[in-house]
Design a protein around this motif. Structure first.
Motif, PDB file in Angstrom:
ATOM      1  N   PHE A  21      -4.715  -0.239  -8.226  1.00 42.11           N
ATOM      2  CA  PHE A  21      -5.085  -1.315  -7.290  1.00 42.11           C
ATOM      3  C   PHE A  21      -5.261  -2.637  -8.026  1.00 42.11           C
ATOM      4  O   PHE A  21      -4.790  -3.679  -7.572  1.00 42.11           O
ATOM      5  CB  PHE A  21      -6.393  -0.973  -6.564  1.00 42.11           C
ATOM      6  N   LYS A  22      -5.974  -2.591  -9.144  1.00 39.86           N
ATOM      7  CA  LYS A  22      -6.227  -3.828  -9.898  1.00 39.86           C
ATOM      8  C   LYS A  22      -4.907  -4.455 -10.347  1.00 39.86           C
ATOM      9  O   LYS A  22      -4.708  -5.668 -10.238  1.00 39.86           O
ATOM     10  CB  LYS A  22      -7.118  -3.555 -11.096  1.00 39.86           C
ATOM     11  N   ASP A  23      -4.019  -3.629 -10.851  1.00 43.96           N
ATOM     12  CA  ASP A  23      -2.733  -4.151 -11.327  1.00 43.96           C
ATOM     13  C   ASP A  23      -1.949  -4.800 -10.183  1.00 43.96           C
ATOM     14  O   ASP A  23      -1.390  -5.896 -10.346  1.00 43.96           O
ATOM     15  CB  ASP A  23      -1.923  -3.017 -11.955  1.00 43.96           C
ATOM     16  N   GLU A  24      -1.917  -4.124  -9.024  1.00 46.38           N
ATOM     17  CA  GLU A  24      -1.065  -4.589  -7.922  1.00 46.38           C
ATOM     18  C   GLU A  24      -1.723  -5.690  -7.104  1.00 46.38           C
ATOM     19  O   GLU A  24      -1.117  -6.740  -6.829  1.00 46.38           O
ATOM     20  CB  GLU A  24      -0.707  -3.414  -7.015  1.00 46.38           C
ATOM     21  N   ILE A  67      -9.415  -6.034  10.525  1.00 40.65           N
ATOM     22  CA  ILE A  67      -9.530  -4.601  10.804  1.00 40.65           C
ATOM     23  C   ILE A  67      -8.168  -3.941  10.803  1.00 40.65           C
ATOM     24  O   ILE A  67      -7.980  -2.847  10.241  1.00 40.65           O
ATOM     25  CB  ILE A  67     -10.265  -4.385  12.141  1.00 40.65           C
ATOM     26  N   LEU A  68      -7.155  -4.574  11.409  1.00 39.83           N
ATOM     27  CA  LEU A  68      -5.797  -4.013  11.389  1.00 39.83           C
ATOM     28  C   LEU A  68      -5.266  -3.915   9.963  1.00 39.83           C
ATOM     29  O   LEU A  68      -4.545  -2.966   9.629  1.00 39.83           O
ATOM     30  CB  LEU A  68      -4.855  -4.870  12.241  1.00 39.83           C
ATOM     31  N   GLY A  69      -5.614  -4.878   9.121  1.00 40.87           N
ATOM     32  CA  GLY A  69      -5.200  -4.819   7.727  1.00 40.87           C
ATOM     33  C   GLY A  69      -5.768  -3.602   7.022  1.00 40.87           C
ATOM     34  O   GLY A  69      -5.089  -2.965   6.210  1.00 40.87           O
ATOM     35  N   GLY A  70      -7.019  -3.254   7.327  1.00 38.49           N
ATOM     36  CA  GLY A  70      -7.619  -2.057   6.751  1.00 38.49           C
ATOM     37  C   GLY A  70      -6.906  -0.795   7.189  1.00 38.49           C
ATOM     38  O   GLY A  70      -6.680   0.120   6.389  1.00 38.49           O
ATOM     39  N   ILE A  71      -6.551  -0.734   8.474  1.00 38.52           N
ATOM     40  CA  ILE A  71      -5.845   0.438   8.995  1.00 38.52           C
ATOM     41  C   ILE A  71      -4.464   0.566   8.366  1.00 38.52           C
ATOM     42  O   ILE A  71      -4.046   1.658   7.940  1.00 38.52           O
ATOM     43  CB  ILE A  71      -5.737   0.361  10.533  1.00 38.52           C
ATOM     44  N   VAL A  72      -3.739  -0.553   8.286  1.00 39.15           N
ATOM     45  CA  VAL A  72      -2.393  -0.539   7.702  1.00 39.15           C
ATOM     46  C   VAL A  72      -2.451  -0.147   6.226  1.00 39.15           C
ATOM     47  O   VAL A  72      -1.628   0.640   5.739  1.00 39.15           O
ATOM     48  CB  VAL A  72      -1.731  -1.921   7.884  1.00 39.15           C
ATOM     49  N   SER A  73      -3.423  -0.687   5.503  1.00 38.30           N
ATOM     50  CA  SER A  73      -3.590  -0.342   4.094  1.00 38.30           C
ATOM     51  C   SER A  73      -3.843   1.151   3.922  1.00 38.30           C
ATOM     52  O   SER A  73      -3.285   1.802   3.032  1.00 38.30           O
ATOM     53  CB  SER A  73      -4.743  -1.153   3.499  1.00 38.30           C
ATOM     54  N   PHE A  74      -4.680   1.698   4.784  1.00 37.32           N
ATOM     55  CA  PHE A  74      -4.971   3.135   4.748  1.00 37.32           C
ATOM     56  C   PHE A  74      -3.712   3.957   5.011  1.00 37.32           C
ATOM     57  O   PHE A  74      -3.426   4.917   4.293  1.00 37.32           O
ATOM     58  CB  PHE A  74      -6.039   3.461   5.795  1.00 37.32           C
ATOM     59  N   LEU A  75      -2.938   3.592   6.019  1.00 35.11           N
ATOM     60  CA  LEU A  75      -1.748   4.364   6.363  1.00 35.11           C
ATOM     61  C   LEU A  75      -0.742   4.373   5.219  1.00 35.11           C
ATOM     62  O   LEU A  75      -0.178   5.419   4.872  1.00 35.11           O
ATOM     63  CB  LEU A  75      -1.103   3.797   7.631  1.00 35.11           C
ATOM     64  N   GLY A  76      -0.503   3.204   4.615  1.00 34.14           N
ATOM     65  CA  GLY A  76       0.464   3.139   3.536  1.00 34.14           C
ATOM     66  C   GLY A  76       0.049   3.976   2.340  1.00 34.14           C
ATOM     67  O   GLY A  76       0.880   4.672   1.737  1.00 34.14           O
ATOM     68  N   VAL A 122     -11.967   1.474  -1.140  1.00 31.70           N
ATOM     69  CA  VAL A 122     -11.649   0.203  -1.797  1.00 31.70           C
ATOM     70  C   VAL A 122     -10.338  -0.347  -1.251  1.00 31.70           C
ATOM     71  O   VAL A 122     -10.219  -1.534  -0.932  1.00 31.70           O
ATOM     72  CB  VAL A 122     -11.587   0.369  -3.323  1.00 31.70           C
ATOM     73  N   GLY A 123      -9.329   0.541  -1.123  1.00 31.36           N
ATOM     74  CA  GLY A 123      -8.054   0.109  -0.554  1.00 31.36           C
ATOM     75  C   GLY A 123      -8.202  -0.396   0.871  1.00 31.36           C
ATOM     76  O   GLY A 123      -7.624  -1.420   1.244  1.00 31.36           O
ATOM     77  N   SER A 148       0.826  -1.212   0.000  1.00 28.83           N
ATOM     78  CA  SER A 148       0.000   0.000   0.000  1.00 28.83           C
ATOM     79  C   SER A 148       0.861   1.264   0.000  1.00 28.83           C
ATOM     80  O   SER A 148       0.482   2.271  -0.608  1.00 28.83           O
ATOM     81  CB  SER A 148      -0.946  -0.001   1.209  1.00 28.83           C
ATOM     82  N   THR A 149       2.031   1.215   0.650  1.00 31.93           N
ATOM     83  CA  THR A 149       2.933   2.368   0.616  1.00 31.93           C
ATOM     84  C   THR A 149       3.483   2.578  -0.784  1.00 31.93           C
ATOM     85  O   THR A 149       3.598   3.725  -1.257  1.00 31.93           O
ATOM     86  CB  THR A 149       4.091   2.179   1.614  1.00 31.93           C
ATOM     87  N   LYS A 150       3.810   1.504  -1.460  1.00 35.66           N
ATOM     88  CA  LYS A 150       4.237   1.607  -2.861  1.00 35.66           C
ATOM     89  C   LYS A 150       3.162   2.300  -3.694  1.00 35.66           C
ATOM     90  O   LYS A 150       3.453   3.204  -4.505  1.00 35.66           O
ATOM     91  CB  LYS A 150       4.529   0.216  -3.411  1.00 35.66           C
TER      92      LYS A 150
END
Length: 399
Positions: free
Chosen positions: A38-41, A83-92, A72-73, A20-22
């Motif tokens: 998003f679709k590509d990655e 839930i932690l995955g959603g937060i981490v995805s948002f931060l990146g 979506v991310g 997500s940071t990338k």
């Protein structure tokens, strides 16, 4: 065991953060481009979701207020790591553009950038980008005469009675019209959607959202604290703005510029700069918070505008599978989406055009930038560079 089962929770979260940071560092071009990245990655390269599940996620997030691509991310992060995955995805995905816009705001304040020539060029860039977004949304969301009429009515009302609450009333009214007119246009072949969030947790999240919308204005009036005021404004905007980042412009502008928290020039300079950075346009809030209360204001504004997206996702995902199959709900959404076009049309006139196009040379530069965006498909980040350079060239030539 599949590869996800073999990985520890920490490894999964770290992988989500890295990917997500990338994306947060490279996803230029606005919400539609973000979804392509998003679709590509996530789907084509890593196979985290199927194409159908990804399409369902996009549809679900279009039903909610807030930044659709960011949601979506977040949703992909939730499905991958809870839930932690959603937060981490948002931060990146979000923090890279937050840092850039906070630094820009600090430079603007400390080095008198308001007098710099490129600031006016950024406002012209904003005019071209908003017009491009308006046309794109219009084609997609107002494909027939009924929805064009809803959009025009929304624009007229916003221009005659400009306020954040009128905008909310337009959205509600358009939803009611959609409920009556557009149920026959609904799709019938909708696949079920599954997510590992309980309905009880969803109800609790929606209760927190509702309580905050009710009590934050009361606390703000009682305490009169600047950071609480920022949180109240941006939380309300994040809860009620349909249509993504570009539509956040008019609602925040009505809350901050007429009340004197920012000047029109400061507001549009930041909006123009927000086009130059990757990631979600809602990080415009980080710039605004910095201009109002420094770095602490940036943190509060950024958390406040994105927090409703989490609460809405947690609350809606367990129920939206059932709602999506209902023709009445799809009809409401069609009406709401049409009103978004009208709200953006009104915002294109005021404050965008009224604060950016002052003479013929401004219009000429805006026309060039719009053509590059709309015809030659030049990415938005490059339009910012061309716009600033073009402004200096026009200045050197005496235009």
């Amino acid at each position: 065991m599949n590869s996800m089962q073999q990985k520890s929770k920490f490894q999964i979260l770290l992988e989500i953060l890295i990917v997500s940071t990338k994306l947060g560092l490279t996803s230029f071009g606005g919400p539609v481009a973000h979804l392509a990245y998003f679709k590509d990655e996530y789907i084509d390269r890593r196979k985290w979701l199927t194409d159908k599940t990804y399409a369902d996620l996009i549809a679900l997030c279009q039903f909610l207020p807030g930044p659709a691509s960011s949601q979506v991310g977040m949703s992909i992060g939730i499905l991958r790591g809870g839930i932690l995955g959603g937060i981490v995805s948002f931060l990146g995905f979000t923090l890279p553009s937050v840092f850039v816009l906070v630094i820009f705001a600090l430079l603007y304040q400390n080095f008198s950038l308001g007098d710099a020539g490129f600031i006016h060029s950024l406002k012209i860039v904003a005019a071209a980008v908003v017009l491009h977004a308006l046309i794109g949304l219009g084609r997609k969301l107002t494909p027939d005469k009924s929805r064009i009429a809803i959009a025009l009515a929304g624009a007229l009302i916003m221009l005659l009675f400009p306020s954040a609450w009128v905008q909310i009333a337009i959205i509600i009214g358009a939803g009611a019209v959609g409920y009556v007119l557009f149920q026959k246009k609904a799709e019938s072949n909708i696949e079920p959607f599954h997510v590992a969030i309980s309905k009880k947790f969803g109800i609790a999240s929606l209760a927190v959202l509702a309580a905050a919308l009710i009590f934050l204005p009361v606390l703000n009036q009682a305490l009169q604290h600047p950071l609480l005021h920022i949180f109240d404004v941006f939380f309300r905007v994040g809860s009620l703005v349909f249509g993504g980042g570009h539509v956040v412009l008019p609602m925040i502008e009505r809350e901050l510029v007429p009340t004197g928290f920012l000047s029109p020039d400061e507001f549009l300079a930041g909006y123009g700069m927000a086009q130059a950075v990757p990631g979600p346009l809602f990080t415009f809030s980080s710039y605004l918070g910095t201009m109002m209360q420094g770095v602490s204001g940036a943190v509060v504004a950024t958390v406040a505008i994105f927090l409703p997206s989490f609460l809405l996702l947690f609350g809606a995902l367990p129920f939206l599978s059932e709602l999506r199959r209902r023709a009445s709900f799809q009809g409401v959404l069609m009406g709401v989406n049409a009103s978004v076009v009208g709200i953006l049309l009104a915002a294109f006139y005021d404050p965008v055009l009224t604060s950016s196009i002052m003479d013929g040379s401004d219009f000429a530069l805006a026309a060039i930038l719009f053509a590059l965006l709309n015809v030659w498909k030049v990415p938005a980040w490059l339009i910012v560079i061309i716009g600033v350079a073009g402004g200096y060239v026009f200045q050197l030539l005496g235009f």
